[in-house]
Write a protein that holds these residues in place. Structure first.
Motif, short mmCIF file in Angstrom:
data_model
loop_
_atom_site.label_atom_id
_atom_site.label_comp_id
_atom_site.label_asym_id
_atom_site.label_seq_id
_atom_site.Cartn_x
_atom_site.Cartn_y
_atom_site.Cartn_z
N GLU B 62 0.83 -1.22 0.00
CA GLU B 62 0.00 0.00 0.00
C GLU B 62 0.87 1.26 0.00
O GLU B 62 1.95 1.28 0.59
CB GLU B 62 -0.91 0.00 1.23
N GLN B 63 0.34 2.29 -0.66
CA GLN B 63 1.05 3.56 -0.75
C GLN B 63 1.03 4.25 0.62
O GLN B 63 0.04 4.18 1.35
CB GLN B 63 0.36 4.47 -1.78
N GLU B 70 8.35 10.75 -6.84
CA GLU B 70 9.52 11.50 -7.30
C GLU B 70 9.62 12.82 -6.54
O GLU B 70 8.60 13.42 -6.20
CB GLU B 70 9.46 11.78 -8.80
N MET B 71 10.84 13.23 -6.25
CA MET B 71 11.06 14.51 -5.59
C MET B 71 12.03 15.34 -6.44
O MET B 71 12.96 14.79 -7.02
CB MET B 71 11.64 14.30 -4.20
N LEU B 114 16.52 5.80 -6.80
CA LEU B 114 17.20 5.19 -5.66
C LEU B 114 16.36 4.07 -5.06
O LEU B 114 15.12 4.18 -4.99
CB LEU B 114 17.46 6.25 -4.57
N SER B 115 17.03 3.02 -4.61
CA SER B 115 16.30 1.97 -3.90
C SER B 115 15.74 2.58 -2.63
O SER B 115 16.40 3.39 -1.97
CB SER B 115 17.24 0.81 -3.58
N CYS B 116 14.50 2.21 -2.32
CA CYS B 116 13.80 2.89 -1.23
C CYS B 116 12.97 1.89 -0.44
O CYS B 116 12.13 1.19 -1.00
CB CYS B 116 12.91 3.97 -1.83
N SER B 117 13.24 1.81 0.86
CA SER B 117 12.53 0.82 1.68
C SER B 117 11.15 1.29 2.11
O SER B 117 10.37 0.52 2.66
CB SER B 117 13.37 0.48 2.92
N PRO B 120 6.23 1.41 -1.77
CA PRO B 120 5.85 0.06 -2.23
C PRO B 120 6.53 -0.34 -3.53
O PRO B 120 6.78 -1.52 -3.76
CB PRO B 120 4.33 0.18 -2.42
N SER B 121 6.87 0.64 -4.39
CA SER B 121 7.54 0.31 -5.65
C SER B 121 9.02 -0.04 -5.43
O SER B 121 9.70 -0.50 -6.34
CB SER B 121 7.45 1.49 -6.61
N ARG B 122 9.50 0.21 -4.22
CA ARG B 122 10.89 -0.04 -3.82
C ARG B 122 11.88 0.94 -4.45
O ARG B 122 13.09 0.76 -4.37
CB ARG B 122 11.33 -1.48 -4.13
N TYR B 123 11.34 1.94 -5.17
CA TYR B 123 12.20 2.97 -5.76
C TYR B 123 11.63 4.35 -5.50
O TYR B 123 10.43 4.51 -5.37
CB TYR B 123 12.35 2.76 -7.27
N LEU B 124 12.49 5.33 -5.44
CA LEU B 124 12.06 6.72 -5.33
C LEU B 124 12.91 7.53 -6.32
O LEU B 124 14.13 7.40 -6.33
CB LEU B 124 12.24 7.24 -3.91
N GLY B 125 12.23 8.33 -7.12
CA GLY B 125 12.94 9.14 -8.10
C GLY B 125 13.39 10.45 -7.48
O GLY B 125 12.62 11.12 -6.79
#
Lengths: 201, 165
Positions: B62-63, B70-71, B114-117, B120-125
């Motif tokens: 879940e979000q 993205e930031m 970047l990998s992001c814990s 939910p997508s496990r990535y953050l732009g």
């Protein structure tokens, strides 16, 4: 006339030295770490573990030094050797600062990483590195304090296994505070600059 | 060639230089005002809060409220990640223990995934932009004024040669 020239020459030289000094102090004050910064810095968990040379490494006795800690295992096929190779580059780049920096490798695979095995492994990279091992009971509080989780994954049928573990370098400052972390992929010059700044603080 | 004979050339060159400077500066500023973006600012500290319970939501796919995909940053910004969760989190090189904070200076303009814990997508732009500030505008002026002046000066000599008396 000559006296005047000497006077003004000295004045200009003194002013230039002052400008360079103030500029360097200002740059040092405004230094931005390149690693991930703990904000605020945390007291590093003070552990005691058996080192590769048969002695005991006590973190509490490292005050005044910067300690770089990396968790891994001697049979690691990828991240550990590349990270230790990079840390060797850090050690070389530190020059005279190197005697105030300890590079510590702590096992996440105590069953295979006996002190003898750790000794063989860290010496392959540098005789100055400190390899630490112990029993699971001795290591567990250290792993927990440094947020290290690991998992074994079997490969093949002969009992060989890989250990999945975080690829993170921890930096403890001369006051014993956990200040920075880096991904294992961090470049040596990045780590070196930050470590030198910590030693100058 | 005496200095007196060069004076009309120097005068014309100076007039063109001053006119070009004002004209280019005006065009520069008008374009900047029209195309100005939110990222045309000085670097600052930007905070990202990981709320309590994030790890559980991520495990369920879940979000998490307040966590974007993205930031956008300006070169030199400092990203501060405050972790209010009960487990540690990671965003690329930033490692944040539970109920703690960690920061990272963004010193290379680029687009990162970047990998992001805590997503939910496990990535953050992360989009780190080079801001257009007074120094970039002055640099543009520094490049444009001399070349424009020389071109207009040469053209003016062809269009209206200086009469020597």
């Amino acid at each position: 006339m000559n006296g005047k020239k000497v006077f003004y020459g000295s004045l200009i030289t003194a002013a230039l030295v002052l400008i360079v000094f103030v500029g360097s102090q200002f740059a040092e004050l405004n230094y931005q770490f390149q690693g991930s910064v703990f904000d605020p810095a945390q007291d590093a968990y003070k552990f005691e573990l058996s080192d590769h040379a048969g002695g005991t490494f006590k973190l509490a006795e490292q005050n005044g030094k910067v300690v770089l800690i990396f968790f891994g295992y001697a049979n690691c096929p990828d991240v550990c050797p590349t990270t230790l190779a990079e840390l060797k580059r850090v050690q070389a780049a530190l020059g005279d600062f190197a005697n105030r920096v300890e590079i510590v490798f702590i096992t996440v695979d105590p069953n295979r990483d006996t002190p003898e095995e750790i000794n063989r492994y860290v010496n392959f990279f540098s005789s100055e590195f400190i390899g630490l091992s112990g029993t699971i009971e001795q290591l567990e509080p250290v792993w927990e304090a440094y947020y290290v989780t690991w998992d074994e994954a079997e490969i093949g049928t002969n009992g060989d296994y890989l250990v999945e573990h975080p690829s993170r370098i921890y930096v403890i400052d001369p006051q014993g505070k956990l200040r920075l972390t880096y991904q294992a992929s961090a470049q040596a010059d990045t780590i070196t600059q930050d470590v030198i700044h910590l030693l100058r603080e | 060639m005496k200095f007196e004979s060069l004076r009309p050339y120097a005068t014309r060159f100076l007039i063109i230089l001053i006119t070009a400077t004002f004209f280019i500066a005006a065009v520069n500023e008008i374009v900047f005002l029209i195309q100005k973006e939110d990222t045309d600012r000085i670097p600052m500290e930007i905070e990202l809060v990981i709320p309590e319970g994030t790890a559980e939501l991520v495990a369920l796919g879940e979000q998490v409220t307040g966590i974007p995909d993205e930031m956008v940053f300006v070169l030199g910004d400092v990203l501060v990640v405050r972790n209010q969760d009960v487990v540690s989190h990671e965003l690329g090189p930033v490692f944040v223990p539970p109920e703690s904070s960690a920061s990272m200076r963004l010193d290379t303009a680029d687009r990162y995934a970047l990998s992001c814990s805590f997503n939910p997508s496990r990535y953050l732009g992360l989009n780190v932009k080079q801001p257009t500030n007074i120094w970039t505008r002055l640099t543009a002026l520094l490049f444009a004024v001399p070349t424009t002046t020389i071109i207009v000066f040469i053209y003016s000599l062809a269009a209206k040669p200086i009469q020597q008396h």
